[in-house]
Every structure is written in C-alpha cells, then in structure tokens.
Scaffold this motif. Structure first.
Motif, mmCIF file in Angstrom:
data_model
loop_
_atom_site.group_PDB
_atom_site.id
_atom_site.type_symbol
_atom_site.label_atom_id
_atom_site.label_comp_id
_atom_site.label_asym_id
_atom_site.label_seq_id
_atom_site.Cartn_x
_atom_site.Cartn_y
_atom_site.Cartn_z
ATOM 1 N N PHE A 59 0.880 -1.106 -0.117
ATOM 2 C CA PHE A 59 -0.062 0.061 0.153
ATOM 3 C C PHE A 59 0.926 1.340 0.042
ATOM 4 N N VAL A 60 0.480 2.307 -0.771
ATOM 5 C CA VAL A 60 1.361 3.491 -0.896
ATOM 6 C C VAL A 60 0.567 4.517 -0.293
ATOM 7 N N ILE A 61 -0.670 4.966 -0.646
ATOM 8 C CA ILE A 61 -1.368 6.177 -0.535
ATOM 9 C C ILE A 61 -2.810 5.969 -0.509
ATOM 10 N N ARG A 62 -3.516 6.498 0.272
ATOM 11 C CA ARG A 62 -5.149 6.350 -0.196
ATOM 12 C C ARG A 62 -5.607 7.102 -1.378
ATOM 13 N N HIS A 63 -6.995 6.886 -1.753
ATOM 14 C CA HIS A 63 -7.260 7.716 -2.659
ATOM 15 C C HIS A 63 -7.424 9.238 -2.730
ATOM 16 N N PRO A 64 -7.077 10.048 -3.729
ATOM 17 C CA PRO A 64 -6.710 11.458 -3.478
ATOM 18 C C PRO A 64 -8.097 12.158 -3.003
ATOM 19 N N ASP A 65 -8.046 13.099 -2.300
ATOM 20 C CA ASP A 65 -9.256 14.015 -2.005
ATOM 21 C C ASP A 65 -9.522 14.970 -3.035
ATOM 22 N N PRO A 179 -8.182 19.643 14.657
ATOM 23 C CA PRO A 179 -7.346 19.796 13.479
ATOM 24 C C PRO A 179 -8.209 19.243 12.344
ATOM 25 N N PRO A 180 -8.008 20.146 10.990
ATOM 26 C CA PRO A 180 -8.371 19.127 9.790
ATOM 27 C C PRO A 180 -7.620 17.776 9.480
ATOM 28 N N ALA A 181 -8.233 16.784 9.431
ATOM 29 C CA ALA A 181 -7.459 15.626 9.388
ATOM 30 C C ALA A 181 -6.903 15.240 7.891
ATOM 31 N N VAL A 182 -5.740 14.975 7.526
ATOM 32 C CA VAL A 182 -5.374 14.429 6.210
ATOM 33 C C VAL A 182 -5.026 12.835 6.253
ATOM 34 N N GLU A 183 -5.681 12.008 6.141
ATOM 35 C CA GLU A 183 -5.558 10.525 6.259
ATOM 36 C C GLU A 183 -5.239 9.943 4.836
ATOM 37 N N ALA A 184 -3.912 10.287 4.398
ATOM 38 C CA ALA A 184 -3.495 9.820 3.234
ATOM 39 C C ALA A 184 -2.583 8.654 3.499
ATOM 40 N N ASP A 185 -2.401 8.359 4.562
ATOM 41 C CA ASP A 185 -1.507 7.124 4.991
ATOM 42 C C ASP A 185 -2.415 5.761 5.313
ATOM 43 N N GLN A 186 -3.658 6.023 5.174
ATOM 44 C CA GLN A 186 -4.453 4.772 5.777
ATOM 45 C C GLN A 186 -5.438 4.447 4.568
ATOM 46 N N GLU A 187 -5.372 2.950 4.421
ATOM 47 C CA GLU A 187 -6.290 2.392 3.346
ATOM 48 C C GLU A 187 -7.978 2.735 3.579
ATOM 49 N N SER A 188 -8.475 2.866 2.782
ATOM 50 C CA SER A 188 -10.051 2.934 2.709
ATOM 51 C C SER A 188 -10.669 1.596 3.068
ATOM 52 N N ASP A 189 -11.669 1.262 3.480
ATOM 53 C CA ASP A 189 -12.383 -0.003 3.826
ATOM 54 C C ASP A 189 -12.551 -0.610 2.546
ATOM 55 N N GLY A 190 -11.578 -1.352 2.028
ATOM 56 C CA GLY A 190 -11.889 -2.262 0.757
ATOM 57 C C GLY A 190 -10.942 -2.968 0.570
ATOM 58 N N ALA A 191 -10.738 -3.852 -0.359
ATOM 59 C CA ALA A 191 -9.803 -4.959 -0.826
ATOM 60 C C ALA A 191 -8.715 -4.174 -1.872
ATOM 61 N N GLY A 192 -7.416 -4.688 -1.752
ATOM 62 C CA GLY A 192 -6.505 -4.248 -2.568
ATOM 63 C C GLY A 192 -6.924 -4.769 -3.872
ATOM 64 N N PRO A 193 -5.929 -4.167 -5.086
ATOM 65 C CA PRO A 193 -6.140 -4.698 -6.359
ATOM 66 C C PRO A 193 -6.021 -6.248 -6.665
ATOM 67 N N ALA A 194 -5.357 -6.920 -5.711
ATOM 68 C CA ALA A 194 -5.253 -8.268 -6.002
ATOM 69 C C ALA A 194 -6.508 -9.100 -6.115
ATOM 70 N N SER A 195 -7.467 -8.504 -5.361
ATOM 71 C CA SER A 195 -8.947 -9.035 -5.123
ATOM 72 C C SER A 195 -9.700 -8.716 -6.336
ATOM 73 N N GLU A 196 -9.275 -8.021 -7.190
ATOM 74 C CA GLU A 196 -9.946 -7.540 -8.479
ATOM 75 C C GLU A 196 -9.478 -7.925 -9.591
ATOM 76 N N GLY A 197 -8.487 -9.004 -9.590
ATOM 77 C CA GLY A 197 -8.155 -9.567 -10.893
ATOM 78 C C GLY A 197 -6.578 -9.576 -10.876
ATOM 79 N N ALA A 198 -5.902 -9.071 -10.201
ATOM 80 C CA ALA A 198 -4.547 -9.347 -10.382
ATOM 81 C C ALA A 198 -3.632 -10.543 -10.185
ATOM 82 N N GLY A 199 -4.393 -11.556 -9.689
ATOM 83 C CA GLY A 199 -3.943 -13.034 -9.554
ATOM 84 C C GLY A 199 -4.679 -14.088 -10.474
ATOM 85 N N LYS A 200 -5.280 -13.443 -11.516
ATOM 86 C CA LYS A 200 -6.147 -14.536 -12.333
ATOM 87 C C LYS A 200 -5.437 -15.486 -12.753
#
Length: 237
Positions: A59-65, A179-200
């Motif tokens: 994991f690198v960074i969460r989806h952009p704001d 404070p305004p929160a910037v949560e760039a370092d935490q994943e959203s609730d969801g599976a990573g790309p491997a669960s969407e076909g990267a391991g077919k």
C-alpha cells in the motif's frame, strides 16, 4: 502448504533477519515485511507465494481528496517507465505497488524487488500528497500555525504551505480544537487490487487469487512518533 512454499517463506524470513527488516506477519502462503523509508516512514510489503508465481504488494497512499484525474495521470505516466514494479489502484482509488515473478526466482530477485518497491513508494509519496491532498495540508498548516502548534510533520512542505498561496492562513485560532485531518496514509475500507483480478493467472493454476492478507495493519499505517504532538492527524506515511 508444500515444503517448497515453506522453504521459500523461510528464505524470505532469513533475508529479513539478515537485513534487520521487521516481519509483520506470516501466514501459510504469505509473509509481510516492513521496510523503513524517509519520506514515507514505512512501506509494508505482502509477499504471497502461489502455484507458479510469487506476488509482492504494498500500500502506498489512499485515494486522493482532490485532483483525481491529475493524480491518476501521474501514476499512469510512471507506469510507462521500465522497472520491476508498477502502480495499481483498487475500486476505491487507493494506490498500491505490485510485482510478480516466477516463484522459483523469488529469493534470487527478492533484494532487488524490495529495493525497487521501497524506492518507488518513498520517492512518490510526497509528490502524490501535493497532487491529491494539498488543500487538506494547507488547512492543517494554517490550523497548527493559528494555534501555535508544531508544524514538524509538515516541514517538508513548508515552502508550499507557508506562503501567500495558502488561503487558510489566519482562519484558525486557539478556539479551533479539532485539526483538519489528512488521512493519506490509511487505506479505505476495501480490498486491494489483487482481489480484483491481479491474480487471475493463479486461479487457472487452482489457486485462490485473494489479496495478499489483510493490509489494514500491514500496509501503510504510520510509524510511532516521539511526541504527543506528532500523533495529531496529518499527511503521514
């Protein structure tokens, strides 16, 4: 789990021990190692061994704001450059690094692959923050300045955040306790790309192509800080 897979995972653990790299978790077909960085404080890499291939995912960074199009264009342009690792996004837009090698080559190529993952994650992190989270960082800088709080966690961006272009300076004061929160370092609730076909390819081999482990804890949470001040939300790694 075959003895061969056990031997591969044991080899990864030996590499981690020899290089003073923490092992975050071990499962039947997976091991997670934690690589220390500079701009991104740590990069957790899940290494999964399948029937024919071994996959590495971090994991690198969460989806952009904001600026999603520019953010994703930047990732696609980086993927044009030759190299062993590539960027991927999941259905929520969270960003990962991926690499795959034949399983029998994993240990021979492990040092280079993990080095490439760490280098890519570390060098891309601040650039992606500026594209996708700049408004949130401006707000947090202004909040910290307005309350007399430390700006150490944003020091790398001082030139961008402290100038006249920060329209939020002067809009926060001591009464603004949250404070305004910037949560760039935490994943959203969801599976990573491997669960969407990267391991077919491994599904065809009779393997379940699940995402490498649960990367909630093992792929992008911030390292602990020395002071309570640095525990406040911010664009952490």
């Amino acid at each position: 789990m075959s003895t061969d897979t056990e031997a591969i995972l044991a080899g990864v653990r030996t590499w981690a021990e020899n290089n003073d790299v923490p092992v975050d978790s071990i499962e039947d077909e997976e091991i997670v190692v934690t690589l220390p960085g500079e701009k991104k404080l740590k990069t957790n890499v899940a290494i999964s061994v399948f029937a024919r291939t071994a996959h590495l995912q971090a994991f690198v960074i969460r989806h952009p704001d904001e600026n999603s199009a520019e953010f994703n264009r930047w990732l696609l342009q980086k993927n044009l450059k030759p190299g062993p690792v590539s960027f991927a996004i999941d259905s929520l837009g969270d960003v990962y690094l991926r690499a795959s090698v034949p399983r029998e080559h994993l240990l021979d190529e492990l040092d280079g692959l993990l080095g490439a993952m760490l280098s890519t994650a570390d060098s891309s992190f601040n650039e992606l923050l500026l594209i996708g989270f700049l408004t949130g960082m401006k707000k947090e800088w202004a909040w910290r300045v307005g309350r007399g709080e430390s700006t150490r966690n944003l020091a790398a961006f001082e030139k961008v955040l402290s100038g006249d272009d920060n329209e939020f300076l002067g809009t926060f004061g001591e009464a603004d306790s949250e404070p305004p929160a910037v949560e760039a370092d935490q994943e959203s609730d969801g599976a990573g790309p491997a669960s969407e076909g990267a391991g077919k390819a491994d599904e065809a081999d009779g393997q379940a192509s699940e995402a490498p482990g649960s990367v909630d804890e093992a792929a992008g949470q911030d390292a602990s800080r020395d002071s309570a001040d640095d525990q406040r939300p911010g664009p952490r790694s």
